[in-house]
Write a protein that holds these residues in place. Structure first.
Motif, mmCIF file in Angstrom:
data_model
loop_
_atom_site.group_PDB
_atom_site.id
_atom_site.type_symbol
_atom_site.label_atom_id
_atom_site.label_comp_id
_atom_site.label_asym_id
_atom_site.label_seq_id
_atom_site.Cartn_x
_atom_site.Cartn_y
_atom_site.Cartn_z
ATOM 1 N N TRP A 141 0.841 -1.204 0.000
ATOM 2 C CA TRP A 141 0.000 0.000 0.000
ATOM 3 C C TRP A 141 0.870 1.247 0.000
ATOM 4 O O TRP A 141 2.030 1.235 0.419
ATOM 5 C CB TRP A 141 -0.942 0.007 1.203
ATOM 6 N N GLY A 143 -0.019 5.581 0.628
ATOM 7 C CA GLY A 143 -1.004 6.630 0.805
ATOM 8 C C GLY A 143 -0.327 7.938 1.146
ATOM 9 O O GLY A 143 0.627 7.962 1.936
ATOM 10 N N TRP A 145 -1.136 12.363 1.749
ATOM 11 C CA TRP A 145 -2.137 13.413 1.922
ATOM 12 C C TRP A 145 -1.434 14.739 2.108
ATOM 13 O O TRP A 145 -0.546 14.870 2.966
ATOM 14 C CB TRP A 145 -3.006 13.102 3.128
ATOM 15 N N TYR A 152 -4.355 14.093 -2.580
ATOM 16 C CA TYR A 152 -4.224 12.750 -2.042
ATOM 17 C C TYR A 152 -3.922 11.751 -3.144
ATOM 18 O O TYR A 152 -4.223 11.962 -4.319
ATOM 19 C CB TYR A 152 -5.504 12.327 -1.316
ATOM 20 N N ALA A 154 -3.825 7.240 -3.161
ATOM 21 C CA ALA A 154 -3.884 5.971 -2.448
ATOM 22 C C ALA A 154 -3.700 4.846 -3.455
ATOM 23 O O ALA A 154 -4.331 4.857 -4.522
ATOM 24 C CB ALA A 154 -5.215 5.818 -1.718
ATOM 25 N N GLN A 177 -6.535 9.055 -6.905
ATOM 26 C CA GLN A 177 -5.825 10.284 -6.590
ATOM 27 C C GLN A 177 -6.681 11.492 -6.935
ATOM 28 O O GLN A 177 -7.640 11.384 -7.709
ATOM 29 C CB GLN A 177 -4.514 10.358 -7.359
#
Length: 227
Positions: A141, A143, A145, A152, A154, A177
């Motif tokens: 993963w 991520g 922000w 963002y 992810a 995104q």
């Protein structure tokens, strides 16, 4: 508004289970879709810690171009940099990183779009996490922000080790995104394989979809090296 996606996604593939003597990782890459761009960066464990355990510092730069349309076609060029303090965890289960730090981005628009709040030079605070679970089958993963810009990205990536001797992994990835002006979803295939000399190469390709336009292809390449 559309934007080429790229950032330190190489971290998803490059940080295989680290040896106790490993201190850091270098990575670079680029991508193309609606626009094009590239990134280069690295992560270095702080004294007394090692790659995958304890504290580290991550730094990188990125830049590229993208285009979008309001009442007219806008061409955008951007360059950015960031530095972050990283907390690392790893074990037989895999690894995970959590980081935070300042970002700066300069975006030039031609013609100038005064309705785009991201134009010019902007400072931001970035929060990020990345990691992976498993080995034969691996779920990774990523991520990120941007607190001020509300940007963002992810990503989830599922890969399988198809050759233990070469270390080649094959799988699929999904990405979401955006920022307050747009949202884009992407789905593609991913391959990662050692290149020799401690380097690993990654390639991804697929299609992305955004409201108000047809699905379009994207591709990205990356290299990384643990040291």
């Amino acid at each position: 508004m559309t934007r080429s996606f790229l950032c330190g996604l190489a971290l998803l593939s490059c940080m295989a289970p680290a040896n106790a003597q490993d201190r850091g990782v270098l990575y670079a890459g680029g991508g193309a879709g609606d626009g094009a761009g590239g990134y280069v960066g690295g992560l270095m464990a702080l004294p007394g810690d090692s790659l995958g355990n304890g504290l580290a510092v991550r730094a990188g730069v990125n830049g590229g171009t993208y285009r979008y349309r309001t009442s007219e076609r806008i061409e955008a060029t951007y360059i950015g940099a960031e530095i972050a303090l990283v907390y690392q965890m790893s074990g037989d289960w895999g690894w995970a990183n959590i980081s935070a730090g300042p970002r700066i981005t300069d975006t030039d628009l031609d013609p100038n779009d005064r309705g785009n709040k991201l134009r010019g030079t902007r400072f931001d605070a970035g929060l990020q996490t990345d990691g992976a679970l498993g080995n034969q089958w691996r779920m990774g993963w990523f991520g990120s922000w941007g607190v001020r810009n509300e940007s963002y990205i992810a990503q989830l990536r599922l890969t399988r080790l198809v050759s233990a001797s070469s270390g080649t992994r094959v799988g699929v990835e999904s990405i979401v995104q955006g920022d307050p002006t747009y949202t884009r979803a992407s789905l593609g295939a991913h391959v990662a394989t050692p290149l020799g000399g401690g380097w690993e190469g990654q390639v991804s390709a697929g299609a992305s979809e955004q409201a108000g336009r047809n699905a379009r292809p994207y591709a990205s390449l990356g290299v990384s090296r643990v040291f």
